[in-house]
Structure formats: structure tokens, C-alpha cells
Scaffold this active site. Structure first.
Site, short mmCIF file in Angstrom:
data_model
loop_
_atom_site.label_atom_id
_atom_site.label_comp_id
_atom_site.label_asym_id
_atom_site.label_seq_id
_atom_site.Cartn_x
_atom_site.Cartn_y
_atom_site.Cartn_z
N ASN A 96 0.78 -1.17 -0.04
CA ASN A 96 0.03 0.07 0.12
C ASN A 96 0.78 1.38 0.03
O ASN A 96 0.42 2.43 -0.57
CB ASN A 96 -1.03 0.07 1.13
CG ASN A 96 -0.38 0.11 2.27
OD1 ASN A 96 0.54 -0.68 2.84
ND2 ASN A 96 -1.15 0.49 3.45
N GLU A 110 4.10 -4.33 12.32
CA GLU A 110 3.32 -3.54 12.09
C GLU A 110 2.34 -4.07 11.37
O GLU A 110 2.28 -4.00 10.13
CB GLU A 110 3.94 -2.24 11.46
CG GLU A 110 5.10 -1.34 12.12
CD GLU A 110 4.43 -0.53 13.57
OE1 GLU A 110 3.19 -0.42 13.56
OE2 GLU A 110 4.93 -0.35 14.37
N GLU A 149 7.34 2.33 15.62
CA GLU A 149 8.24 3.06 14.70
C GLU A 149 8.06 4.44 15.02
O GLU A 149 7.18 4.96 15.81
CB GLU A 149 7.64 2.62 13.24
CG GLU A 149 7.99 1.15 13.01
CD GLU A 149 7.50 1.19 11.30
OE1 GLU A 149 8.24 0.79 10.54
OE2 GLU A 149 6.52 1.04 11.10
N CYS A 156 -3.32 1.38 6.72
CA CYS A 156 -3.50 0.41 7.87
C CYS A 156 -4.15 1.33 9.03
O CYS A 156 -4.89 0.59 9.75
CB CYS A 156 -1.95 0.05 8.31
SG CYS A 156 -1.15 1.29 8.44
P1 NAD Z 1 0.80 -9.35 3.40
O1 NAD Z 1 0.93 -9.38 4.70
O2 NAD Z 1 0.10 -9.99 2.35
O3 NAD Z 1 2.26 -8.95 2.74
C1 NAD Z 1 3.17 -7.96 3.46
C2 NAD Z 1 4.85 -8.66 2.64
O4 NAD Z 1 4.98 -9.77 3.51
C3 NAD Z 1 4.93 -8.75 1.37
O5 NAD Z 1 6.04 -8.16 0.89
C4 NAD Z 1 4.69 -10.21 1.34
O6 NAD Z 1 5.45 -10.89 0.08
C5 NAD Z 1 5.24 -10.61 2.54
N1 NAD Z 1 5.22 -12.13 2.80
C6 NAD Z 1 4.13 -12.90 2.55
N2 NAD Z 1 4.07 -14.14 2.99
C7 NAD Z 1 5.26 -13.94 3.93
C8 NAD Z 1 5.92 -15.24 4.66
N3 NAD Z 1 5.34 -16.31 4.96
N4 NAD Z 1 7.03 -14.60 5.26
C9 NAD Z 1 7.73 -13.52 5.05
N5 NAD Z 1 7.09 -12.43 4.23
C10 NAD Z 1 5.90 -12.87 3.71
O7 NAD Z 1 0.14 -7.58 3.22
P2 NAD Z 1 -0.27 -6.82 2.23
O8 NAD Z 1 -1.56 -7.40 1.65
O9 NAD Z 1 0.94 -6.45 1.24
O10 NAD Z 1 -0.55 -5.25 3.00
C11 NAD Z 1 -1.73 -5.00 3.53
C12 NAD Z 1 -1.67 -5.44 4.96
O11 NAD Z 1 -0.71 -4.46 5.64
C13 NAD Z 1 -3.20 -4.82 5.67
O12 NAD Z 1 -3.48 -5.82 6.59
C14 NAD Z 1 -2.75 -3.39 6.22
O13 NAD Z 1 -3.43 -3.15 7.47
C15 NAD Z 1 -1.03 -3.96 6.64
N6 NAD Z 1 -0.51 -2.61 6.89
C16 NAD Z 1 -0.20 -2.33 8.24
C17 NAD Z 1 0.80 -1.05 8.39
C18 NAD Z 1 1.15 -0.65 9.67
O14 NAD Z 1 2.00 0.38 9.81
N7 NAD Z 1 0.57 -1.07 10.61
C19 NAD Z 1 1.06 -0.34 7.40
C20 NAD Z 1 0.74 -0.61 5.83
C21 NAD Z 1 -0.11 -1.97 5.75
#
Ligand code: NAD
Length: 495
Positions: free
Chosen positions: A170, A268, A476, A302
Site C-alpha cells: 500500500n 506493524e 516506529e 493501515c
Molecule cells: P501481506 O501480509 O500479504 O504482505 C506483506 C509482505 O509480506 C509482502 O512483501 C509479502 O510478500 C510478504 N510475505 C507474505 N508472506 C510471507 C511470509 N510467509 N514470510 C515473509 N514475508 C511474507 O500484506 P499486504 O496485503 O501486502 O498489505 C496489506 C496489509 O498490511 C493490511 O492488513 C494492512 O493493514 C497492513 N499494513 C499495516 C501497516 C502498519 O504500519 N501497521 C502499514 C501498512 C499496511
């Protein structure tokens, strides 16, 4: 229409045969495996990037180990200069970075410029400013002397080594900047794995970092899917994981990090953030706030609010004001500077939202606006507002990560607090009231890592950010990040 024209540099970058960025240079993929990057506004493939194999992962971590050896010796003032030079390079390449981001994520060009470049530059400069301010303490121990000897003690903040930064789709630049800036200013090196949907900007950023004077190996980029993330985090050379993403993936990452070798981890994660409207609130300000809280970047933030608790007596009034605003949205191409609502970021997410629209229909919720995906090319959905049946409604429980505002009326303050704290998440929340004393009384009772009053979603680098409950681990920004990116060493001396 005021569509921006793509720069030649943007076209050239898209056309490249992309590899990884390792050891201060572009690194060809070891395997003949690639991922397609798709523009969610047009559904066209705009670039191909490498899908890393195990030997690329290993090369990146080894490079980061040697980068760590040189970077940790760099004096703090020089670290500050290099990070500021990177911020300058980002600002100089504002249009290129913003165009790449808009093409790969569907974020409007205005948001890409304002958040992914301008705000990310601001965050980077903030972290750079910490370089010369990270200190330990001196401590007087109470150990009794048996003769003439004396004791003193002090603490040192030491870097951890190789940090692995795993980034979601995102905010491909800003989230990566939070990680690389935290890691580098504290003397660590870093390997970043961008999301498989949005890998392009980080590949460009790594080149800019090298031009800014970062030593080879201090910042490495490996592209690929979750499996690559998994290999990085369980690599024996990895000292810390800084992960941003979904709760489901974050839980797996946390467990794997512990299992690997108690590897340090910051998570996060997502949430289902509430906005609590008090009866005295100005409903025009609240309706404007709901747009900011729930619909910026089509709700894919998020910290965005997804559930809105409203005094029963003011529900109709607020619902009408919200719908009037949603009807004004200019939906269109994210490359058009007049568009304020573009597509969602990728086809997988679009299909997930289609499933949620079906769930809303099956569940019989009253839909105030939207509730459907838009016909035609691209991952477009309608901005949506609906009423929940009760606090147990599935729409109140699960993160949609989309432009879907769910409203629920409440009857008294106790019910408002119970509703706001309902569920497993606690990333962020907001209270809306004209009475500061009401807000001050309620703030300690809200279970969230961040509580805003009369605002929502806005972040500042000086203000710590992170979740409670299932929304994460660690913080953070502010001074808080130093704890998570350094090890505290205690030294005691007898003299
Ligand atoms: P996701 O968890 O699907 O993927 C995030 C990252 O993790 C990607 O780079 C993905 O390739 C990697 N990944 C996937 N499986 C993995 C594994 N088993 N081991 C290591 N890495 C792995 O999330 P997304 O769909 O890319 O992003 C959306 C989510 O992120 C939403 O739930 C949102 O709330 C959250 N988010 C949180 C924050 C925060 O600061 N709290 C900020 C932005 C997004």
C-alpha cells in the site's frame, strides 16, 4: 482531464530487465523466474521483475553482512549527511518516483507525490537527524567496596547487524523508508523485500541511495513473493525483521523469527480502526473527517477508520452528509491530477472486495452508498457506506482494507467505549468532539496504539506509531524506534 505525461525516464525504467540490487549494483536474477507488475487502472503488464531464488537471498544477506561491517564504522555526522543526500535525490526524482508508484499501485498521482515522495522525504530527514543523538546512560552502581576500589557503569546502544525489511503494497516507498532509515541511522545494514505487487520504486530508491554515498551492501533489495520473505527472515545471517503487513502474515513471520533463533522482530500489522463520534460533535467536520479517515487512497491505509460509532440521535444526519460527499468523488485515472478516487491496488484485492460486497448483500445490510465494483477495465470499486446490524456484524469485525465505511449507532458513552474496544485489534482510533475534557477523559480508556482527536490517519515522524493487541509489536518513529533497532549493552567497570 489533466493527465500527466509519462517521463522518458519512467518509460526507460519500466522497459528494463530488472534484477535485484545487491552489493551496490544491479544483480541479475539467478533463476529464470519473473513476476509481472500490473497497472491496476488498465490491467496492463507494465514491467517484469525477478523472482529471487535461494542463492539471490543468500547473496543479499552476505552483501548486507559486509555492508554492515563498513557502515557501522561510518561516523554519525557522515551517516546524517548520506541519509539527507538520499532525501535530496528522492526530491530531485519526485516525478519519476511518483509516476512509478501510481503505475504500479493505482494511487492517484497527487497522493504519490504528497505521501510517497514529499512525506517520505520528511520522514527520512527526521531519522537522519537522530544520527548524532543516539546515546547511552552513565549509572552509579551500589556495589559496596571492600577496599579502595570504585565502580562505575554505562550503557551503549549498539546496532544489531543485518535487518530484513518486509514491505506491503500500500505504501511502497514510505514504508520502506521507515525501515531503511531506522536501520541505517542506528548503524545496521538492511535487505528490503518489497511487495510482489509494487517492487519498482524500491529498485529505483536503492540506486539513488548508492548515488547518495551509501556504501555497497548497506542497502540491498531482493524482489519476489512471500516465500522470498520467509527465506530472508530465517537466514542465519539475519539479526532482525521489521515487518509491515497483514495480521495473518505477521503472525507467521513472528513465529518463524522466534523459531529461527529468537530473531528480533517488529510487527506493524492491520486493524479495524474505530472512529467514535460524541453527541456534541460538529457533523460537518465529522463527515469531512470520515472522508479523510476512510476513503483516502481508496481505504487502503493501515490506520484508516473502517467502523464508525455514531450517537443514535445523529445517525441519519451524519449518514446524509457522508453520502453527499461520496457522491462528489471524481473517480478516474490515477494519472489525472483531478482524480480523487482511483482503482484499488491490484486484482487480488479487487476480487477480495467483490467478495465483501457479496457478503454485504447476503447479510442484508442497509447500504447508504455504493456496495459494488464498477464495470469496465481496471480494479475500480464504488466508495461504500453501510449500516451494521450490531457489534457482532462481520463487517464490524474484519479488516476490509477498502473504501467501505460501516456505521453503527450507540446509546451511551459506556456502549461507545465497549464498541471501540471490541475485537482483537488496536492499531489506531479517533474521537470526535468539541469538548477537550471529554476527549481527555476517554483517551486512557481507548485500546489503541494511536488515538487521534478530531483528526484521523495523519502521521508525524516525531510521534511513535504502532499497534496494541493483535495489531503489532514494537513502535516506529519518535525516539521509540531506537529500542527496536539497537541492542542495549551494559558495561560495568571496577577501577
Ligand atoms: P501481506 O501480509 O500479504 O504482505 C506483506 C509482505 O509480506 C509482502 O512483501 C509479502 O510478500 C510478504 N510475505 C507474505 N508472506 C510471507 C511470509 N510467509 N514470510 C515473509 N514475508 C511474507 O500484506 P499486504 O496485503 O501486502 O498489505 C496489506 C496489509 O498490511 C493490511 O492488513 C494492512 O493493514 C497492513 N499494513 C499495516 C501497516 C502498519 O504500519 N501497521 C502499514 C501498512 C499496511
Amino acid at each position: 482531464m489533466s493527465a500527466v505525461s509519462l517521463l522518458d525516464q519512467t518509460r526507460d525504467f519500466l522497459a528494463r530487465q530488472h534484477g535485484h540490487y545487491i552489493g551496490g549494483q544491479r544483480h541479475a536474477n539467478s533463476e529464470n523466474a519473473y513476476l509481472e507488475v500490473v497497472n491496476p487502472a488498465t490491467e496492463e503488464v507494465i514491467a517484469r521483475v525477478a523472482a529471487a531464488g535461494a542463492s539471490d537471498v543468500d547473496a543479499a544477506v552476505r552483501s548486507a553482512q559486509s555492508g554492515f561491517a563498513s557502515w557501522q564504522e561510518v561516523l554519525p555526522a557522515q551517516k546524517e549527511r548520506v541519509l539527507n543526500a538520499l532525501a535530496d535525490k528522492m526530491a530531485d526524482n519526485r516525478d519519476l518516483l511518483a509516476q512509478l508508484e501510481t503505475l504500479q499501485s493505482g494511487k492517484t498521482i497527487n497522493l504519490s507525490r504528497a505521501f510517497e515522495v514529499d512525506q517520505a522525504v520528511g520522514f527520512l530527514r527526521y531519522y537522519a537527524g537522530w544520527a548524532q543523538r543516539i546515546t547511552g546512560q552513565t549509572i552509579q552502581p551500589s556495589i559496596p567496596a571492600t577496599g579502595q576500589e570504585r565502580y562505575t557503569a554505562f550503557t551503549r546502544r549498539e546496532p544489531l547487524g543485518v535487518v530484513v525489511g518486509i514491505v506491503p503494497w500500500n505504501f511502497s516507498i514510505m514504508t520502506a523508508v521507515w525501515k531503511l532509515a531506522s536501520a541505517l541511522v542506528t548503524g545496521n545494514s538492511i535487505v528490503i523485500k518489497p511487495s510482489e505487487y509494487t517492487p519498482l520504486t524500491m529498485l529505483k530508491l536503492a540506486e539513488l541511495a548508492h548515488e547518495a554515498g551509501l556504501p555497497a551492501g548497506a542497502l540491498n533489495v531482493v524482489t519476489g513473493d512471500g516465500q522470498v520473505g520467509q527465506q530472508l527472515l530465517t537466514h542465519e545471517g539475519t539479526s532482525k525483521i521489521s515487518f509491515t503487513g497483514s495480521v495473518a502474515t505477521g503472525s507467521k513471520v513472528g513465529a518463524a523469527a522466534m523459531e529461527a533463533s529468537l530473531t528480533r522482530v517488529t510487527l506493524e500489522l492491520g486493524g479495524k480502526n474505530p472512529m467514535g463520534v460524541l453527541p456534541d460533535a460538529d457533523m460537518d467536520k465529522v463527515a469531512d473527517g470520515m472522508i479523510e479517515a476512510g476513503f483516502l487512497y481508496t481505504g487502503q491505509i493501515c490506520a484508516e477508520a473502517e467502523k464508525f460509532f455514531v450517537p443514535r440521535s445523529r445517525l441519519d444526519e451524519l449518514g446524509d452528509k457522508l453520502v453527499a460527499r461520496l457522491k462528489q468523488f471524481k473517480i478516474g485515472s490515477p494519472l489525472d491530477t483531478e482524480t480523487d478516487f482511483g482503482p484499488v491496488a491490484n486484482m487480488d484485492h479487487y476480487r477480495k472486495l467483490q467478495g465483501i460486497f457479496q457478503q454485504i448483500a447476503d447479510n442484508g445490510n442497509t447500504v447508504l452508498h455504493g456496495g459494488y465494483s464498477l464495470a469496465g477495465t481496471g480494479c475500480y470499486v464504488a466508495p461504500t457506506a453501510l449500516l451494521a446490524h450490531s457489534i457482532d456484524d462481520p463487517l464490524i469485525r474484519e479488516e476490509t482494507f477498502g473504501p467501505i465505511a460501516t456505521l453503527l449507532p450507540y446509546d451511551d458513552e459506556d456502549e461507545l467505549l465497549a464498541y471501540m474496544n471490541h475485537g482483537p485489534y488496536g492499531l489506531a482510533a479517533s474521537l470526535w468532539t468539541e469538548s477537550l475534557s471529554t476527549a481527555m477523559r476517554l483517551i486512557p480508556q481507548v485500546q489503541a496504539g494511536m488515538v487521534w482527536v478530531n483528526m484521523h490517519t495523519v502521521l508525524d515522524p516525531a510521534v511513535p506509531f504502532g499497534g496494541v493487541k493483535s495489531s503489532g509489536l514494537g513502535r516506529e518513529f519518535g525516539e521509540a524506534f531506537i529500542d527496536d533497532f539497537t541492542e542495549l549493552k551494559s558495561v560495568m567497570i571496577r577501577y
